[in-house]
Design a protein around this motif. Structure first.
Motif, PDB file in Angstrom:
ATOM      1  N   TYR A 161       4.316   2.304   2.178  1.00 60.63           N
ATOM      2  CA  TYR A 161       3.720   3.541   1.667  1.00 60.63           C
ATOM      3  C   TYR A 161       3.586   3.497   0.146  1.00 60.63           C
ATOM      4  N   ASP A 162       4.656   3.081  -0.520  1.00 57.49           N
ATOM      5  CA  ASP A 162       4.645   3.035  -1.985  1.00 57.49           C
ATOM      6  C   ASP A 162       3.608   2.059  -2.530  1.00 57.49           C
ATOM      7  N   TYR A 163       3.318   1.010  -1.794  1.00 54.97           N
ATOM      8  CA  TYR A 163       2.373  -0.005  -2.263  1.00 54.97           C
ATOM      9  C   TYR A 163       0.911   0.319  -1.944  1.00 54.97           C
ATOM     10  N   VAL A 164       0.662   1.067  -0.879  1.00 55.49           N
ATOM     11  CA  VAL A 164      -0.731   1.268  -0.446  1.00 55.49           C
ATOM     12  C   VAL A 164      -1.248   2.688  -0.657  1.00 55.49           C
ATOM     13  N   GLU A 165      -0.399   3.611  -1.119  1.00 61.52           N
ATOM     14  CA  GLU A 165      -0.823   5.011  -1.203  1.00 61.52           C
ATOM     15  C   GLU A 165      -2.026   5.211  -2.118  1.00 61.52           C
ATOM     16  N   GLU A 166      -2.162   4.417  -3.161  1.00 62.45           N
ATOM     17  CA  GLU A 166      -3.304   4.563  -4.063  1.00 62.45           C
ATOM     18  C   GLU A 166      -4.582   3.982  -3.475  1.00 62.45           C
ATOM     19  N   ASP A 167      -4.457   3.074  -2.530  1.00 56.60           N
ATOM     20  CA  ASP A 167      -5.625   2.391  -1.972  1.00 56.60           C
ATOM     21  C   ASP A 167      -6.146   3.003  -0.680  1.00 56.60           C
ATOM     22  N   VAL A 188       6.807  -7.656   0.835  1.00 58.35           N
ATOM     23  CA  VAL A 188       6.124  -6.397   1.109  1.00 58.35           C
ATOM     24  C   VAL A 188       4.802  -6.302   0.339  1.00 58.35           C
ATOM     25  N   GLU A 189       4.719  -6.885  -0.845  1.00 57.92           N
ATOM     26  CA  GLU A 189       3.459  -6.852  -1.601  1.00 57.92           C
ATOM     27  C   GLU A 189       2.371  -7.629  -0.869  1.00 57.92           C
ATOM     28  N   PHE A 190       2.725  -8.762  -0.296  1.00 63.00           N
ATOM     29  CA  PHE A 190       1.771  -9.568   0.465  1.00 63.00           C
ATOM     30  C   PHE A 190       1.293  -8.801   1.701  1.00 63.00           C
ATOM     31  N   ILE A 191       2.216  -8.181   2.405  1.00 58.69           N
ATOM     32  CA  ILE A 191       1.865  -7.403   3.593  1.00 58.69           C
ATOM     33  C   ILE A 191       1.006  -6.203   3.208  1.00 58.69           C
ATOM     34  N   ALA A 192       1.348  -5.541   2.109  1.00 60.05           N
ATOM     35  CA  ALA A 192       0.572  -4.381   1.658  1.00 60.05           C
ATOM     36  C   ALA A 192      -0.876  -4.774   1.359  1.00 60.05           C
ATOM     37  N   ALA A 193      -1.066  -5.907   0.716  1.00 61.39           N
ATOM     38  CA  ALA A 193      -2.427  -6.376   0.420  1.00 61.39           C
ATOM     39  C   ALA A 193      -3.184  -6.629   1.717  1.00 61.39           C
ATOM     40  N   ALA A 194      -2.516  -7.210   2.699  1.00 62.07           N
ATOM     41  CA  ALA A 194      -3.159  -7.467   3.993  1.00 62.07           C
ATOM     42  C   ALA A 194      -3.507  -6.162   4.697  1.00 62.07           C
ATOM     43  N   VAL A 195      -2.635  -5.164   4.623  1.00 59.48           N
ATOM     44  CA  VAL A 195      -2.906  -3.862   5.247  1.00 59.48           C
ATOM     45  C   VAL A 195      -4.152  -3.234   4.637  1.00 59.48           C
ATOM     46  N   VAL A 196      -4.257  -3.248   3.324  1.00 54.16           N
ATOM     47  CA  VAL A 196      -5.417  -2.658   2.648  1.00 54.16           C
ATOM     48  C   VAL A 196      -6.689  -3.430   3.007  1.00 54.16           C
ATOM     49  N   GLU A 197      -6.617  -4.751   3.019  1.00 54.00           N
ATOM     50  CA  GLU A 197      -7.777  -5.568   3.404  1.00 54.00           C
ATOM     51  C   GLU A 197      -8.239  -5.242   4.820  1.00 54.00           C
TER      52      GLU A 197
END
Length: 154
Positions: free
Chosen positions: A10-16, A105-114
């Motif tokens: 949540y903290d990594y993807v909330e802006e995207d 978690v940063e790698f996973i967050a990038a994949a979630v947004v993609e």
């Protein structure tokens, strides 16, 4: 103790991801795109160490066999997302992401947004174009789809 991956994400993807909320079932983002308002869901299967990013929308009424052929074509076109029908008969556009306990978690967050972007792209571009080509959708939907072709960011 189990990892709270969804809370971390949540903290990594909330802006995207627009309209992001953390629910007991996972993350939910409400995206207003060309197709219309779509809820993109992110769910975590702890046992399988997998995340599923998905959106379910009603299949086009009266579309028949050509719709299923379109779904297969999209599965070949998109490597990162797949289409199918869920248990409720909804068109499910989804992507699965490996999420082992020790994953960054940063790698996973990038994949979630993609994957979320790819799901919305498939619905906004490919699905809407297919619906328009086949004369499907209500007159109001068709008008919105034609009018919103170029004015939305992916």
């Amino acid at each position: 103790m189990a990892r709270d991956l969804l809370g971390e994400l949540y903290d990594y993807v909330e802006e995207d991801l627009d309209g992001l909320t953390l629910t007991p079932d996972g993350l939910r983002a409400v995206v207003d795109g060309r197709f219309g308002e779509v809820t993109v869901c992110v769910e975590f299967d702890v046992d399988e160490e997998m995340l599923r990013v998905s959106a379910a929308v009603p299949p086009p009424a009266g579309s028949g066999r050509s719709f299923l052929i379109w779904c297969l074509a999209m599965n070949a076109k998109y490597w990162d997302v797949k289409t199918g029908l869920d248990d409720d008969g909804q068109l499910l556009v989804h992507a699965d992401i490996d999420a082992p306990v020790d994953a960054d978690v940063e790698f996973i967050a990038a994949a979630v947004v993609e994957r979320a972007d790819a799901i919305v792209e498939l619905l906004d571009d490919d699905f809407v174009d297919w619906l328009l080509e086949h004369g499907l959708g209500t007159p109001g939907q068709r008008e919105r789809w034609r009018g919103r072709g170029d004015d939305l960011e992916p």
